[in-house]
Design a protein around this motif. Structure first.
Motif, PDB file in Angstrom:
ATOM      1  N   LEU A   1       0.818  -1.213   0.000  1.00  0.00           N
ATOM      2  CA  LEU A   1       0.000   0.000   0.000  1.00  0.00           C
ATOM      3  C   LEU A   1       0.851   1.263   0.000  1.00  0.00           C
ATOM      4  O   LEU A   1       0.439   2.297  -0.517  1.00  0.00           O
ATOM      5  CB  LEU A   1      -0.932   0.018   1.215  1.00  0.00           C
ATOM      6  CG  LEU A   1      -2.025  -1.042   1.234  1.00  0.00           C
ATOM      7  CD1 LEU A   1      -2.754  -1.020   2.576  1.00  0.00           C
ATOM      8  CD2 LEU A   1      -3.006  -0.841   0.089  1.00  0.00           C
ATOM      9  N   HIS A   2       2.024   1.177   0.576  1.00  0.00           N
ATOM     10  CA  HIS A   2       2.893   2.346   0.716  1.00  0.00           C
ATOM     11  C   HIS A   2       4.167   2.160  -0.100  1.00  0.00           C
ATOM     12  O   HIS A   2       4.604   1.044  -0.351  1.00  0.00           O
ATOM     13  CB  HIS A   2       3.224   2.580   2.186  1.00  0.00           C
ATOM     14  CG  HIS A   2       1.992   2.739   3.025  1.00  0.00           C
ATOM     15  ND1 HIS A   2       1.237   3.895   3.012  1.00  0.00           N
ATOM     16  CD2 HIS A   2       1.365   1.882   3.863  1.00  0.00           C
ATOM     17  CE1 HIS A   2       0.205   3.743   3.816  1.00  0.00           C
ATOM     18  NE2 HIS A   2       0.252   2.524   4.345  1.00  0.00           N
ATOM     19  N   GLN A   3       4.761   3.255  -0.495  1.00  0.00           N
ATOM     20  CA  GLN A   3       5.977   3.237  -1.293  1.00  0.00           C
ATOM     21  C   GLN A   3       7.088   2.514  -0.549  1.00  0.00           C
ATOM     22  O   GLN A   3       7.282   2.690   0.654  1.00  0.00           O
ATOM     23  CB  GLN A   3       6.417   4.665  -1.604  1.00  0.00           C
ATOM     24  CG  GLN A   3       7.616   4.729  -2.509  1.00  0.00           C
ATOM     25  CD  GLN A   3       7.939   6.155  -2.911  1.00  0.00           C
ATOM     26  OE1 GLN A   3       7.329   7.109  -2.454  1.00  0.00           O
ATOM     27  NE2 GLN A   3       8.918   6.307  -3.777  1.00  0.00           N
ATOM     28  N   HIS A   4       7.786   1.664  -1.296  1.00  0.00           N
ATOM     29  CA  HIS A   4       8.915   0.928  -0.734  1.00  0.00           C
ATOM     30  C   HIS A   4       9.850   0.560  -1.879  1.00  0.00           C
ATOM     31  O   HIS A   4       9.463  -0.207  -2.767  1.00  0.00           O
ATOM     32  CB  HIS A   4       8.430  -0.337  -0.015  1.00  0.00           C
ATOM     33  CG  HIS A   4       9.538  -1.149   0.559  1.00  0.00           C
ATOM     34  ND1 HIS A   4      10.213  -0.763   1.694  1.00  0.00           N
ATOM     35  CD2 HIS A   4      10.098  -2.315   0.155  1.00  0.00           C
ATOM     36  CE1 HIS A   4      11.142  -1.665   1.965  1.00  0.00           C
ATOM     37  NE2 HIS A   4      11.081  -2.609   1.047  1.00  0.00           N
ATOM     38  N   GLY A   5      11.023   1.121  -1.888  1.00  0.00           N
ATOM     39  CA  GLY A   5      11.966   0.842  -2.973  1.00  0.00           C
ATOM     40  C   GLY A   5      11.372   1.246  -4.306  1.00  0.00           C
ATOM     41  O   GLY A   5      10.929   2.370  -4.488  1.00  0.00           O
ATOM     42  N   ARG A   6      11.330   0.295  -5.248  1.00  0.00           N
ATOM     43  CA  ARG A   6      10.793   0.563  -6.584  1.00  0.00           C
ATOM     44  C   ARG A   6       9.269   0.491  -6.642  1.00  0.00           C
ATOM     45  O   ARG A   6       8.677   0.841  -7.656  1.00  0.00           O
ATOM     46  CB  ARG A   6      11.383  -0.420  -7.593  1.00  0.00           C
ATOM     47  CG  ARG A   6      12.856  -0.165  -7.857  1.00  0.00           C
ATOM     48  CD  ARG A   6      13.398  -1.041  -8.943  1.00  0.00           C
ATOM     49  NE  ARG A   6      12.677  -0.807 -10.184  1.00  0.00           N
ATOM     50  CZ  ARG A   6      12.603  -1.681 -11.172  1.00  0.00           C
ATOM     51  NH1 ARG A   6      13.202  -2.839 -11.083  1.00  0.00           N
ATOM     52  NH2 ARG A   6      11.928  -1.402 -12.261  1.00  0.00           N
TER      53      ARG A   6
ATOM     54  N   LEU B   1       0.369   1.505  -3.596  1.00  0.00           N
ATOM     55  CA  LEU B   1      -0.955   1.506  -4.212  1.00  0.00           C
ATOM     56  C   LEU B   1      -1.748   2.764  -3.860  1.00  0.00           C
ATOM     57  O   LEU B   1      -2.428   3.331  -4.711  1.00  0.00           O
ATOM     58  CB  LEU B   1      -1.726   0.244  -3.797  1.00  0.00           C
ATOM     59  CG  LEU B   1      -2.994  -0.051  -4.582  1.00  0.00           C
ATOM     60  CD1 LEU B   1      -2.692  -0.209  -6.073  1.00  0.00           C
ATOM     61  CD2 LEU B   1      -3.672  -1.297  -4.044  1.00  0.00           C
ATOM     62  N   ILE B   2      -1.631   3.202  -2.625  1.00  0.00           N
ATOM     63  CA  ILE B   2      -2.344   4.424  -2.229  1.00  0.00           C
ATOM     64  C   ILE B   2      -1.864   5.601  -3.079  1.00  0.00           C
ATOM     65  O   ILE B   2      -2.676   6.363  -3.614  1.00  0.00           O
ATOM     66  CB  ILE B   2      -2.173   4.712  -0.726  1.00  0.00           C
ATOM     67  CG1 ILE B   2      -2.831   3.598   0.101  1.00  0.00           C
ATOM     68  CG2 ILE B   2      -2.755   6.069  -0.361  1.00  0.00           C
ATOM     69  CD1 ILE B   2      -2.487   3.626   1.575  1.00  0.00           C
ATOM     70  N   ASN B   3      -0.559   5.745  -3.240  1.00  0.00           N
ATOM     71  CA  ASN B   3      -0.006   6.823  -4.076  1.00  0.00           C
ATOM     72  C   ASN B   3      -0.533   6.740  -5.501  1.00  0.00           C
ATOM     73  O   ASN B   3      -0.858   7.771  -6.106  1.00  0.00           O
ATOM     74  CB  ASN B   3       1.519   6.775  -4.102  1.00  0.00           C
ATOM     75  CG  ASN B   3       2.143   7.172  -2.797  1.00  0.00           C
ATOM     76  OD1 ASN B   3       1.513   7.795  -1.958  1.00  0.00           O
ATOM     77  ND2 ASN B   3       3.394   6.800  -2.604  1.00  0.00           N
TER      78      ASN B   3
END
Length: 156
Positions: free
Chosen positions: A61-66, A70-72
């Motif tokens: 759901l949240h930005q992580h690495g590459r 999903l929220i973004n």
């Protein structure tokens, strides 16, 4: 006015398999298909429903690495105000229908209308089996219209 919710899978309904012809990393990059985004927008605008993710992408759901998160991706696609405050089920920790039922129990209201859009069969009349090659389209729109109480679309 009843509360309305769309339980949404991502790979297949919003990232159709044809996306992989153009970007083999479409799922990891959470690259939403423009046409599917446009259909979902029409469904949301017609119904006033909120989106609840019922997808393996609940793990991302949240930005992580590459992975952009999903929220973004949904905020960037214009759905920021359309995400339910409790925006995801516990899937994939349990099967899809159990996850939906658990979410519904947790968010109980007197009058909840819901549908599920998924490319895996969910054994419930409110669940629509999306063709994963094409993503959500007119059939999914009309299924949502039936269960979320708005006018179906008829092509001439």
């Amino acid at each position: 006015m009843p509360d309305k919710v769309i339980f949404l899978d991502i790979d297949g309904p919003m990232i159709p398999y044809t996306s992989f012809l153009f970007n083999k990393m479409a799922s990891w990059e959470q690259e939403l298909d423009d046409r599917c985004v446009a259909v979902l927008r029409k469904i949301i605008d017609a119904s006033g429903a909120k989106i609840v993710f019922n997808t393996t992408h609940n793990r991302h759901l949240h930005q992580h690495g590459r992975i952009p998160g999903l929220i973004n991706q949904f905020v960037a696609a214009g759905f920021g105000d359309d995400l339910h405050e409790d925006m995801h089920t516990v899937y994939p920790d349990v099967d899809r229908l159990t996850a939906i039922n658990e979410w519904l129990d947790r968010n109980k209201t007197d009058n909840m209308l819901w549908v599920a859009l998924d490319d895996v069969k969910i054994d419930h009349k409110r669940a629509f089996l999306v063709n994963a090659d094409h993503g959500i389209g007119i059939d999914a729109y009309n299924h949502c219209a039936k269960w979320l109480m708005f006018k179906t679309f008829v092509a001439l």
